[in-house]
Design a protein around this motif. Structure first.
Motif, PDB file in Angstrom:
ATOM      1  N   ASP A  71     -15.609 123.383  12.540  1.00 22.05           N
ATOM      2  CA  ASP A  71     -14.579 122.724  11.741  1.00 22.05           C
ATOM      3  C   ASP A  71     -15.171 121.559  10.953  1.00 22.05           C
ATOM      4  O   ASP A  71     -15.891 120.721  11.502  1.00 22.05           O
ATOM      5  CB  ASP A  71     -13.468 122.212  12.663  1.00 22.05           C
ATOM      6  CG  ASP A  71     -12.352 121.515  11.909  1.00 22.05           C
ATOM      7  OD1 ASP A  71     -12.416 120.280  11.786  1.00 22.05           O
ATOM      8  OD2 ASP A  71     -11.449 122.221  11.430  1.00 22.05           O
ATOM      9  N   ASN A  72     -14.878 121.488   9.672  1.00 24.82           N
ATOM     10  CA  ASN A  72     -15.499 120.514   8.787  1.00 24.82           C
ATOM     11  C   ASN A  72     -15.215 119.078   9.206  1.00 24.82           C
ATOM     12  O   ASN A  72     -16.078 118.199   9.090  1.00 24.82           O
ATOM     13  CB  ASN A  72     -15.044 120.735   7.344  1.00 24.82           C
ATOM     14  CG  ASN A  72     -15.843 119.907   6.363  1.00 24.82           C
ATOM     15  OD1 ASN A  72     -17.063 119.988   6.335  1.00 24.82           O
ATOM     16  ND2 ASN A  72     -15.171 119.096   5.564  1.00 24.82           N
ATOM     17  N   LEU A  73     -14.018 118.805   9.702  1.00 27.23           N
ATOM     18  CA  LEU A  73     -13.686 117.457  10.151  1.00 27.23           C
ATOM     19  C   LEU A  73     -14.561 117.041  11.324  1.00 27.23           C
ATOM     20  O   LEU A  73     -15.059 115.914  11.386  1.00 27.23           O
ATOM     21  CB  LEU A  73     -12.212 117.383  10.539  1.00 27.23           C
ATOM     22  CG  LEU A  73     -11.700 116.001  10.991  1.00 27.23           C
ATOM     23  CD1 LEU A  73     -11.859 114.975   9.866  1.00 27.23           C
ATOM     24  CD2 LEU A  73     -10.232 116.089  11.420  1.00 27.23           C
ATOM     25  N   LEU A  74     -14.785 117.962  12.260  1.00 32.36           N
ATOM     26  CA  LEU A  74     -15.646 117.688  13.401  1.00 32.36           C
ATOM     27  C   LEU A  74     -17.084 117.447  12.946  1.00 32.36           C
ATOM     28  O   LEU A  74     -17.774 116.555  13.459  1.00 32.36           O
ATOM     29  CB  LEU A  74     -15.595 118.859  14.390  1.00 32.36           C
ATOM     30  CG  LEU A  74     -16.325 118.669  15.727  1.00 32.36           C
ATOM     31  CD1 LEU A  74     -15.699 117.528  16.520  1.00 32.36           C
ATOM     32  CD2 LEU A  74     -16.302 119.960  16.534  1.00 32.36           C
ATOM     33  N   VAL A  75     -17.537 118.228  11.977  1.00 29.30           N
ATOM     34  CA  VAL A  75     -18.886 118.049  11.439  1.00 29.30           C
ATOM     35  C   VAL A  75     -19.043 116.649  10.862  1.00 29.30           C
ATOM     36  O   VAL A  75     -20.016 115.948  11.146  1.00 29.30           O
ATOM     37  CB  VAL A  75     -19.185 119.108  10.356  1.00 29.30           C
ATOM     38  CG1 VAL A  75     -20.428 118.736   9.554  1.00 29.30           C
ATOM     39  CG2 VAL A  75     -19.373 120.477  10.990  1.00 29.30           C
ATOM     40  N   GLN A  76     -18.102 116.236  10.048  1.00 29.70           N
ATOM     41  CA  GLN A  76     -18.197 114.931   9.404  1.00 29.70           C
ATOM     42  C   GLN A  76     -18.131 113.785  10.412  1.00 29.70           C
ATOM     43  O   GLN A  76     -18.766 112.744  10.226  1.00 29.70           O
ATOM     44  CB  GLN A  76     -17.092 114.782   8.359  1.00 29.70           C
ATOM     45  CG  GLN A  76     -17.216 115.737   7.187  1.00 29.70           C
ATOM     46  CD  GLN A  76     -18.543 115.631   6.475  1.00 29.70           C
ATOM     47  OE1 GLN A  76     -19.032 114.544   6.184  1.00 29.70           O
ATOM     48  NE2 GLN A  76     -19.165 116.781   6.214  1.00 29.70           N
TER      49      GLN A  76
END
Length: 574
Positions: A71-76
């Protein structure tokens, strides 16, 4: 392994402490324990049990909500740097460090991508398993061109130790009798595909001095009785290695060295123990022990031993050394030379070329081979006519296009959908792995004010590829294009990229070996010049980067250093 291995508080004075549980730490523990030394391994991360904790193993992509994408939010929030690693995805992310909890800084105008894996086993659970000996030319390079200090050892000093670790770890490959890449103790190699064999033959005609060989990898293609006795079995060619392998088919601390160490009854492990610093006794000029901070509740505790092996990874070990300050060593323990933190190196993967192979439409391959091809460094001899010093290897392989690549081609309708169900054209590529010169100005130091959650100063990087490395990559793209054309490859696309150091995940230097205590940190046995019972055997000890992947040399150096340290300990000289 069982719960009795794991400890928290202890007043025991161990024979040895090993800091770190990755490739180097695992080997240090195995060799020390098998020589009868009561050994404590300190690991900053959590326990990972072989098989039991490989939560991503045997899960198909469609079992994940985003088909293994994170998930992109988790990556960021947590993995902004770690997500740059080739092995990072939803089935492996739990083996990577959390960037939010593991901050570091870079000097203005520089970049460094620090990939971390803080758990029992370290990056041995995530590595790409390419395993190559260094040769005579690699240990001579610094002396020949004057960059870096002369290695205090030569190939002959490591040859028997390479054999020692290879027989235990299990290395697949083919004997080639090359002057620039010594052969190992091999298990059978993986097989090339028909297009790869064709490319190999064409290159042999056009460039006989540049052989293309099967990559050498720490995979059990045909397990020996020793491997079977370890509970390890044949590689299944799934190429899902970074999710963990319950078969033990590739070498890791969990599958190989830690079980061997535990079997002796001499091993204890202190997990979730972040090493803050080494405890130094000025009167005896010895390291007495290790000061740690609990990973969870931030409480402090100490462990004691007669010798200490620092194997926390190149940068982890350097951070510990720099943070271990005393009246005698105000700039970090064992740092009378001032060299700790300097000469940071990484390999350079920033060039190559790809194209298409004509024919072979009736050919495919079985399984997912976990290794590719290698063209060893053909610039291993010094040559003043070249624009750059040192050289590079070229890794590569052939594969057929599938829906993942075809989806980006033009098309519409039923015919295009049907096309996605079939294999496309064969592609072939060569991709550089270049040497980085050892330079004093490429360094890592403790930040003067910023600290992490454990109260330790953050590392600050000041590291960049020089013009030498940039010129090398330009040459690699040019040579790869020429060789592919000579092999009959068409629609060739060369490339030169500009990724920062760190992403090869081959950090080296920063506590280098050498003959002169004024210009080096360690002697030829990885022993501190300043403090006789202190050893550093991971990548921090390297004087140069060579071209080959360094992990096999970590293993050999560590086994050799333990042999020396054990004899010195028994003789009561340390």
């Amino acid at each position: 392994m069982n719960d009795k291995l794991y400890i928290n508080q202890s007043s025991e004075v161990f024979d040895a402490i090993v800091i770190g549980s990755g490739v180097s730490g695992g080997w240090a523990a195995k060799e020390l324990c098998e020589r009868g030394h009561k050994t404590l391994m300190i690991e900053r991360g959590r326990v990972v049990e072989h098989g039991k904790d490989y939560q991503g193993e045997n899960k198909a992509p469609w079992e994940y909500e985003h088909r293994t994408r994170v998930d992109n939010l988790l990556v960021q929030e947590q993995y902004k740097i770690q997500q740059q690693c080739y092995a990072f995805n939803d089935r492996t992310k739990h083996f990577f460090g959390n960037d939010k909890d593991l901050p570091y800084t870079t000097k203005p105008g520089t970049e460094f991508s620090w990939i971390r894996a803080n758990q029992l086993g370290g990056k041995s659970l995530l590595w790409h398993r390419q395993s190559y000996r260094w040769g005579e030319y690699d240990f001579l390079a610094n002396k020949q061109d004057g960059y870096g200090n002369d290695w205090p050892i030569r190939y002959k000093d490591l040859a028997k130790w390479y054999s020692h670790v290879e027989l235990h770890a299990g290395i697949s490959g083919s004997k080639e009798n090359l002057p620039n890449l010594p052969d190992s103790e091999f298990l059978p190699p993986f097989e090339m595909t028909a297009p790869e064999k064709h490319i190999q033959q064409q290159l042999a005609k056009a460039y006989p001095e540049r052989p293309l060989i099967m990559g050498r990898a720490a995979h059990l293609t045909r397990p020996s009785q020793l491997h079977i006795s370890q509970g390890r079995v044949q590689c299944q060619a799934r190429n899902e290695c970074q999710a963990g392998c319950s078969f033990g088919a590739y070498f890791s601390s969990q599958s190989s060295t830690l079980p061997a160490a535990a079997a002796t009854g001499n091993l204890h492990i202190a997990p979730n123990s972040v090493v803050h610093s080494l405890i130094y006794d000025e009167a005896s000029n010895r390291v007495k022990g290790v000061r740690v901070i609990d990973n969870d509740d931030l409480s402090e505790r100490e462990y004691f031993a007669n010798i200490v092996f620092v194997c926390a990874s190149t940068l982890g070990s350097t951070q510990i050394l720099l943070n271990s300050k005393s009246k005698k060593f105000p700039n970090g323990i064992a740092n009378s030379s001032g060299m700790v933190g300097h000469y940071l190196m990484d390999h350079n993967y920033n060039a190559g070329a790809t194209g298409f192979i004509e024919g072979f439409e009736d050919e495919y391959y079985s399984g997912r081979r976990p290794s590719g091809l290698l063209m060893p460094n053909f610039y291993y001899r010094p040559d003043n006519k070249r624009k750059f010093l040192r050289g590079y290897a070229l890794a590569g392989g052939a594969y057929r296009e599938n829906w993942q690549s075809l989806q980006h081609q033009n098309g519409i309708g039923v015919d295009f959908k049907n096309k996605l169900q079939h294999a496309g054209r064969w592609k072939f590529g060569l991709h550089a792995q270049g040497e980085m010169l050892p330079r004093f100005e490429n360094q890592v130091a403790l930040h003067p004010t910023l600290k992490d959650k454990w109260g330790m100063p953050q590392l600050e990087f000041d590291c960049r590829f020089s013009q030498n490395e940039k010129d090398m990559m330009s040459d690699a793209a040019e040579q790869a294009e020429k060789m592919l054309a000579a092999a009959g490859v068409y629609d060739i696309k060369p490339y030169v990229s500009h990724e920062p150091p760190g992403l090869a995940i081959h950090e080296l230097g920063t506590a280098r070996m050498g003959r002169d205590p004024k210009t080096s940190v360690l002697n030829g046995y990885n022993q501190s010049h300043d403090i006789p019972n202190l050893f550093v055997t991971d990548g921090a000890s390297f004087c140069s980067s060579a071209v080959q992947n360094p992990s096999l040399t970590f293993m050999a150096l560590t086994a050799r250093a333990v042999d020396y340290a054990s004899k010195e300990l028994q003789a009561k000289r340390i």
